[in-house]
Scaffold this motif. Structure first.
Motif, PDB file in Angstrom:
ATOM      1  N   LYS A 104       0.827  -1.206   0.000  1.00  0.00           N
ATOM      2  CA  LYS A 104       0.000   0.000   0.000  1.00  0.00           C
ATOM      3  C   LYS A 104       0.862   1.256   0.000  1.00  0.00           C
ATOM      4  O   LYS A 104       1.854   1.347   0.723  1.00  0.00           O
ATOM      5  CB  LYS A 104      -0.914   0.024   1.228  1.00  0.00           C
ATOM      6  CG  LYS A 104      -2.037  -0.983   1.205  1.00  0.00           C
ATOM      7  CD  LYS A 104      -2.894  -0.874   2.462  1.00  0.00           C
ATOM      8  CE  LYS A 104      -4.047  -1.871   2.444  1.00  0.00           C
ATOM      9  NZ  LYS A 104      -4.870  -1.787   3.695  1.00  0.00           N
ATOM     10  N   ILE A 105       0.462   2.226  -0.826  1.00  0.00           N
ATOM     11  CA  ILE A 105       1.092   3.547  -0.825  1.00  0.00           C
ATOM     12  C   ILE A 105       0.156   4.476  -0.061  1.00  0.00           C
ATOM     13  O   ILE A 105      -0.936   4.786  -0.528  1.00  0.00           O
ATOM     14  CB  ILE A 105       1.322   4.063  -2.253  1.00  0.00           C
ATOM     15  CG1 ILE A 105       2.253   3.117  -3.018  1.00  0.00           C
ATOM     16  CG2 ILE A 105       1.893   5.469  -2.234  1.00  0.00           C
ATOM     17  CD1 ILE A 105       2.422   3.474  -4.486  1.00  0.00           C
ATOM     18  N   GLU A 106       0.567   4.878   1.134  1.00  0.00           N
ATOM     19  CA  GLU A 106      -0.272   5.697   2.008  1.00  0.00           C
ATOM     20  C   GLU A 106       0.010   7.182   1.775  1.00  0.00           C
ATOM     21  O   GLU A 106       1.118   7.645   2.002  1.00  0.00           O
ATOM     22  CB  GLU A 106      -0.017   5.343   3.477  1.00  0.00           C
ATOM     23  CG  GLU A 106      -0.329   3.890   3.829  1.00  0.00           C
ATOM     24  CD  GLU A 106      -1.800   3.649   4.060  1.00  0.00           C
ATOM     25  OE1 GLU A 106      -2.589   4.608   3.952  1.00  0.00           O
ATOM     26  OE2 GLU A 106      -2.164   2.490   4.364  1.00  0.00           O
ATOM     27  N   CYS A 107      -0.997   7.903   1.298  1.00  0.00           N
ATOM     28  CA  CYS A 107      -0.842   9.338   1.044  1.00  0.00           C
ATOM     29  C   CYS A 107      -1.180  10.147   2.298  1.00  0.00           C
ATOM     30  O   CYS A 107      -2.065   9.781   3.074  1.00  0.00           O
ATOM     31  CB  CYS A 107      -1.764   9.788  -0.085  1.00  0.00           C
ATOM     32  SG  CYS A 107      -1.442   8.999  -1.685  1.00  0.00           S
ATOM     33  N   ALA A 108      -0.472  11.253   2.471  1.00  0.00           N
ATOM     34  CA  ALA A 108      -0.755  12.177   3.576  1.00  0.00           C
ATOM     35  C   ALA A 108      -1.697  13.278   3.093  1.00  0.00           C
ATOM     36  O   ALA A 108      -1.847  13.506   1.893  1.00  0.00           O
ATOM     37  CB  ALA A 108       0.545  12.784   4.097  1.00  0.00           C
TER      38      ALA A 108
END
Length: 250
Positions: A104-108
């Motif tokens: 997973k690429i977790e965006c802020a």
């Protein structure tokens, strides 16, 4: 699996059995010449698949690895996303394959100024962040996912609106209350003035400095009293033109 008890040919004793993943009856046969190798036979690869060495990102349940009844259930781990798939091996003791999951690429979150945002899913691969322009801003809001974990996703498309409407030169027949003339926040209320009839409407301007428009009111079918009634005694029963009744005497 080999256990060498005695390698002298005359009393040769080597025990052999099939290793895990192999089937048959293991057999060791003594050499033909001095210092020659003894031979092994009787074991063949079992008709089963082998688990992949690396299961990172997957949750795996192996019910049967037998090729004739192969059953392996696979799903993405909590740290990964996608659609997990498993493929049976194509040869005995081959490794079955698992695919479909990625980390997973977790965006802020970015600064929300000028935008109204609902963060339903901030994982880049399944990104779902509806956005609209905030009150006082105009345009088409767009939220774009990040490309690396920890990076902020981006918001674009909205700008602060300064377009301001002007009052029309003629407002005869209307009672107007101007609360906000910025087009994006336009707030002008209107009603028909006394002596006028209809349903008053107001529409914002079409560009900077242009007048907003008034419509819906027209002169009522009535007469108006003279401004100067000096010397007369007047009784106005009805000023409606369809039922006009005014009595006057000196």
């Amino acid at each position: 699996l080999i256990t060498e008890v005695e390698l002298r040919k005359i009393i040769f004793e080597v025990n052999a059995q099939c290793a895990p993943g192999y089937q048959g009856v293991g057999k060791a046969t003594k050499c033909n010449v001095h210092n020659g190798p003894y031979t092994l036979s009787g074991c063949t690869p079992a008709p089963v698949c082998v688990s992949p060495k690396d299961l990172t990102g997957y949750s795996v349940t192996e019910t049967s690895l037998d090729r004739s009844s192969f059953k392996v259930q696979v799903a993405c781990a909590d740290t990964h996303t996608g659609t997990a798939k498993v493929a049976q091996c194509t040869q005995n003791l081959g490794t079955y394959s698992i695919t479909g999951c990625s980390k997973k690429i977790e965006c802020a979150s970015p600064n929300f100024e000028g935008y109204t945002v609902t963060e339903q899913n901030t994982v880049a691969q399944t990104f779902d962040v509806p956005a609209t322009c905030a009150r006082g801003y105009e345009g088409t809001a767009v939220a774009t996912a990040c490309s690396k974990t920890g990076e902020k996703y981006t918001l674009s498309g909205c700008k602060y609106s300064t377009t301001t409407c002007a009052a029309p030169k003629a407002t005869d027949g209307y009672l107007v209350t101007e609360a906000q003339l910025r087009k994006i926040l336009f707030d002008v209320s209107v009603q028909c003035a006394p002596g006028y009839q209809g349903v008053a409407k107001v529409a914002p301007c079409t560009g900077e400095g242009k007048p907003y428009t008034l419509s819906g009111c027209s002169p009522a079918p009535v007469c108006v009293s003279p401004k100067d009634l000096t010397g007369y005694s007047v009784t106005e029963a009805s000023l409606d033109r369809g039922s006009f009744k005014v009595e006057a005497k000196c």
